[in-house]
Motif scaffolding. Sequence first.
Motif, PDB file in Angstrom:
ATOM      1  N   ASN A 182      76.515  41.289  11.008  1.00  0.00           N
ATOM      2  CA  ASN A 182      75.552  40.187  10.872  1.00  0.00           C
ATOM      3  C   ASN A 182      76.101  38.852  11.353  1.00  0.00           C
ATOM      4  OD1 ASN A 182      73.009  39.202  10.183  1.00  0.00           O
ATOM      5  ND2 ASN A 182      73.639  38.650   8.110  1.00  0.00           N
ATOM      6  N   ASN A 183      76.687  38.874  12.550  1.00  0.00           N
ATOM      7  CA  ASN A 183      77.251  37.651  13.123  1.00  0.00           C
ATOM      8  C   ASN A 183      76.552  37.224  14.418  1.00  0.00           C
ATOM      9  OD1 ASN A 183      79.501  36.669  11.471  1.00  0.00           O
ATOM     10  ND2 ASN A 183      80.477  38.628  11.929  1.00  0.00           N
ATOM     11  N   ARG A 184      75.564  37.970  14.839  1.00  0.00           N
ATOM     12  CA  ARG A 184      74.878  37.699  16.115  1.00  0.00           C
ATOM     13  C   ARG A 184      75.821  37.833  17.320  1.00  0.00           C
ATOM     14  NH1 ARG A 184      70.593  32.722  14.964  1.00  0.00           N
ATOM     15  NH2 ARG A 184      69.566  33.704  13.171  1.00  0.00           N
ATOM     16  N   ILE A 185      76.782  38.703  17.212  1.00  0.00           N
ATOM     17  CA  ILE A 185      77.709  38.931  18.327  1.00  0.00           C
ATOM     18  C   ILE A 185      76.955  39.618  19.470  1.00  0.00           C
ATOM     19  CG2 ILE A 185      79.799  40.149  19.056  1.00  0.00           C
ATOM     20  CD1 ILE A 185      80.761  39.970  16.148  1.00  0.00           C
ATOM     21  N   SER A 186      77.068  39.058  20.667  1.00  0.00           N
ATOM     22  CA  SER A 186      76.367  39.616  21.833  1.00  0.00           C
ATOM     23  C   SER A 186      77.324  40.207  22.862  1.00  0.00           C
ATOM     24  CB  SER A 186      75.509  38.540  22.504  1.00  0.00           C
ATOM     25  OG  SER A 186      76.310  37.464  22.961  1.00  0.00           O
ATOM     26  N   GLU A 187      78.598  39.843  22.803  1.00  0.00           N
ATOM     27  CA  GLU A 187      79.556  40.328  23.803  1.00  0.00           C
ATOM     28  C   GLU A 187      80.878  40.708  23.141  1.00  0.00           C
ATOM     29  OE1 GLU A 187      81.711  38.914  28.003  1.00  0.00           O
ATOM     30  OE2 GLU A 187      80.384  37.539  26.902  1.00  0.00           O
ATOM     31  N   VAL A 188      81.356  41.899  23.502  1.00  0.00           N
ATOM     32  CA  VAL A 188      82.664  42.361  23.046  1.00  0.00           C
ATOM     33  C   VAL A 188      83.496  42.667  24.286  1.00  0.00           C
ATOM     34  CG1 VAL A 188      83.937  44.049  21.669  1.00  0.00           C
ATOM     35  CG2 VAL A 188      81.634  43.366  20.977  1.00  0.00           C
ATOM     36  N   GLU A 189      84.574  41.923  24.461  1.00  0.00           N
ATOM     37  CA  GLU A 189      85.409  42.095  25.646  1.00  0.00           C
ATOM     38  C   GLU A 189      86.365  43.280  25.485  1.00  0.00           C
ATOM     39  OE1 GLU A 189      87.415  38.532  26.651  1.00  0.00           O
ATOM     40  OE2 GLU A 189      85.583  37.337  26.845  1.00  0.00           O
ATOM     41  N   SER A 190      86.892  43.745  26.606  1.00  0.00           N
ATOM     42  CA  SER A 190      87.875  44.822  26.571  1.00  0.00           C
ATOM     43  C   SER A 190      89.126  44.378  25.812  1.00  0.00           C
ATOM     44  CB  SER A 190      88.260  45.235  27.989  1.00  0.00           C
ATOM     45  OG  SER A 190      87.183  45.903  28.637  1.00  0.00           O
ATOM     46  N   TYR A 191      89.706  45.317  25.084  1.00  0.00           N
ATOM     47  CA  TYR A 191      90.951  45.119  24.324  1.00  0.00           C
ATOM     48  C   TYR A 191      90.809  44.076  23.213  1.00  0.00           C
ATOM     49  CZ  TYR A 191      92.688  47.520  28.463  1.00  0.00           C
ATOM     50  OH  TYR A 191      92.870  48.411  29.480  1.00  0.00           O
ATOM     51  N   THR A 192      89.564  43.840  22.753  1.00  0.00           N
ATOM     52  CA  THR A 192      89.364  42.885  21.669  1.00  0.00           C
ATOM     53  C   THR A 192      90.162  43.271  20.428  1.00  0.00           C
ATOM     54  OG1 THR A 192      87.173  42.174  22.412  1.00  0.00           O
ATOM     55  CG2 THR A 192      87.643  41.934  20.069  1.00  0.00           C
ATOM     56  N   PHE A 193      90.217  44.563  20.123  1.00  0.00           N
ATOM     57  CA  PHE A 193      90.867  45.029  18.891  1.00  0.00           C
ATOM     58  C   PHE A 193      92.213  45.707  19.167  1.00  0.00           C
ATOM     59  CE2 PHE A 193      86.207  45.463  18.666  1.00  0.00           C
ATOM     60  CZ  PHE A 193      85.932  44.486  17.719  1.00  0.00           C
ATOM     61  N   ALA A 194      92.708  45.543  20.383  1.00  0.00           N
ATOM     62  CA  ALA A 194      93.935  46.258  20.774  1.00  0.00           C
ATOM     63  C   ALA A 194      95.131  45.853  19.918  1.00  0.00           C
ATOM     64  CB  ALA A 194      94.234  46.011  22.250  1.00  0.00           C
ATOM     65  N   GLY A 195      95.164  44.594  19.452  1.00  0.00           N
ATOM     66  CA  GLY A 195      96.298  44.132  18.661  1.00  0.00           C
ATOM     67  C   GLY A 195      96.262  44.578  17.218  1.00  0.00           C
ATOM     68  N   LEU A 196      95.147  45.133  16.771  1.00  0.00           N
ATOM     69  CA  LEU A 196      95.027  45.575  15.383  1.00  0.00           C
ATOM     70  C   LEU A 196      95.547  47.008  15.284  1.00  0.00           C
ATOM     71  CD1 LEU A 196      91.453  44.153  14.669  1.00  0.00           C
ATOM     72  CD2 LEU A 196      93.654  43.093  14.180  1.00  0.00           C
ATOM     73  N   ARG A 197      96.853  47.132  15.316  1.00  0.00           N
ATOM     74  CA  ARG A 197      97.470  48.454  15.454  1.00  0.00           C
ATOM     75  C   ARG A 197      97.315  49.325  14.213  1.00  0.00           C
ATOM     76  NH1 ARG A 197     102.148  47.942  17.887  1.00  0.00           N
ATOM     77  NH2 ARG A 197     101.795  45.801  18.615  1.00  0.00           N
ATOM     78  N   SER A 198      96.824  48.755  13.087  1.00  0.00           N
ATOM     79  CA  SER A 198      96.611  49.541  11.864  1.00  0.00           C
ATOM     80  C   SER A 198      95.128  49.757  11.566  1.00  0.00           C
ATOM     81  CB  SER A 198      97.268  48.844  10.662  1.00  0.00           C
ATOM     82  OG  SER A 198      98.662  48.697  10.860  1.00  0.00           O
ATOM     83  N   LEU A 199      94.247  49.300  12.444  1.00  0.00           N
ATOM     84  CA  LEU A 199      92.809  49.325  12.179  1.00  0.00           C
ATOM     85  C   LEU A 199      92.291  50.757  12.050  1.00  0.00           C
ATOM     86  CD1 LEU A 199      90.297  47.503  11.919  1.00  0.00           C
ATOM     87  CD2 LEU A 199      89.931  47.831  14.385  1.00  0.00           C
ATOM     88  N   ARG A 200      91.582  50.996  10.943  1.00  0.00           N
ATOM     89  CA  ARG A 200      90.999  52.319  10.713  1.00  0.00           C
ATOM     90  C   ARG A 200      89.478  52.280  10.627  1.00  0.00           C
ATOM     91  NH1 ARG A 200      94.500  56.285   9.027  1.00  0.00           N
ATOM     92  NH2 ARG A 200      92.813  57.372   7.956  1.00  0.00           N
TER      93      ARG A 200
END
Length: 367
Positions: free
Chosen positions: A83-101
């Motif tokens: 619910n943030n009105r996000i319209s664009e997600v770039e490549s490698y946006t979450f690449a640094g979150l090495r523990s993200l599940r």
Amino acid sequence: MLDLAQRIVFCALLGSVYASCPPRCECSEAAHTVKCVSRDLRSIPTGIPGYTRNLFITGNQISRIGPESFKGLDNVTNLSLSNNRISEVESYTFAGLRSLRSLDLSNNQLAVIHPQAFTVQNQSLRELNLSRALYNHSSVMDLATSLRWSSLGTLRGLDLSDNSLIYLPSRIFCHLSSLQRLQLSNNSLVAIHNSTFSGLENLQELDLTLNALKTVPEEGLRELDTLPGTALLLGENPFTCKCGIEPFALWLNRSQGRIRDAEGLMCAFPASMRNVSMLAVGTLTLGCHQRNAGADLALQTSYVFLGIVLGFVGLIFLFVLYLNRKGIKKRIYDMRDACREVWEGYHYRFEIDSGPRLSQVSSGGDM
């Protein structure tokens, strides 16, 4: 003792600096949680504590996220950006979150999804929630590319419900070999085609409730049979129980063990069949074969009747000819004599015109 006290104070001050909380956010070091909820944020806040495992940034006005948005957050396990009105997600946006599940992007307006938008180091991501996340059904092509190119080989759950999806591109899930739960409920899917679910060998649950399926043709049935270990949910679809749905009805009866809501599947159309159990639909209920047999019998009867009529007309014609045989014979002779006279006249004129002697006599008389 004084040195010990100074060290304790210094560590406390250092800890407070390390554990500082971004403006307009709430932080709990004990729960390893940071919440930035409905604070009218325009971007991901900086200064999020490194201890954070659960990060909730929801209900804001963030239009774009990229690789710079989540730097230094190696411990984040659960990330909610709904619910943030996000319209664009770039490549490698979450690449640094090495523990993200777990990643929740539900209730956004994703119009541009870059090819490796969901890539996470160590392929740690297990749950991806994209419910009500796509701007419109055309965004599914961007999504298909991203699911193909992002490193999601260990993804277990994918939620694509409430996205008004009309169709699914062929082999859209082919790189999600570990996927166990796929939610496609409350969309507008009208058909299941060959290779729709290709590559989902480990799928345990497929939710297709609240779509626009009027039936599932044999191609779709074969596709669902490629998922023998998958529990299916098919309720709240507008099944049309008319001739041609028998293969689907027979398949439902044969596959009851894997269809969790089989008992609740009902016909929606036509009105005469509404609320009739799909498990009860068959040749006896619809009478398709009976009607087809009746139609064939009626067609055969009409052919026989037409043959009798034509035969009767032929007999009458022959009888009329027999009764008028003398007059017909006289007319034939008269026509023969007339033709003979005409032929003799033409023959005579030909001889006159072509005879040399007659031609000379004719020319001398003219002189």
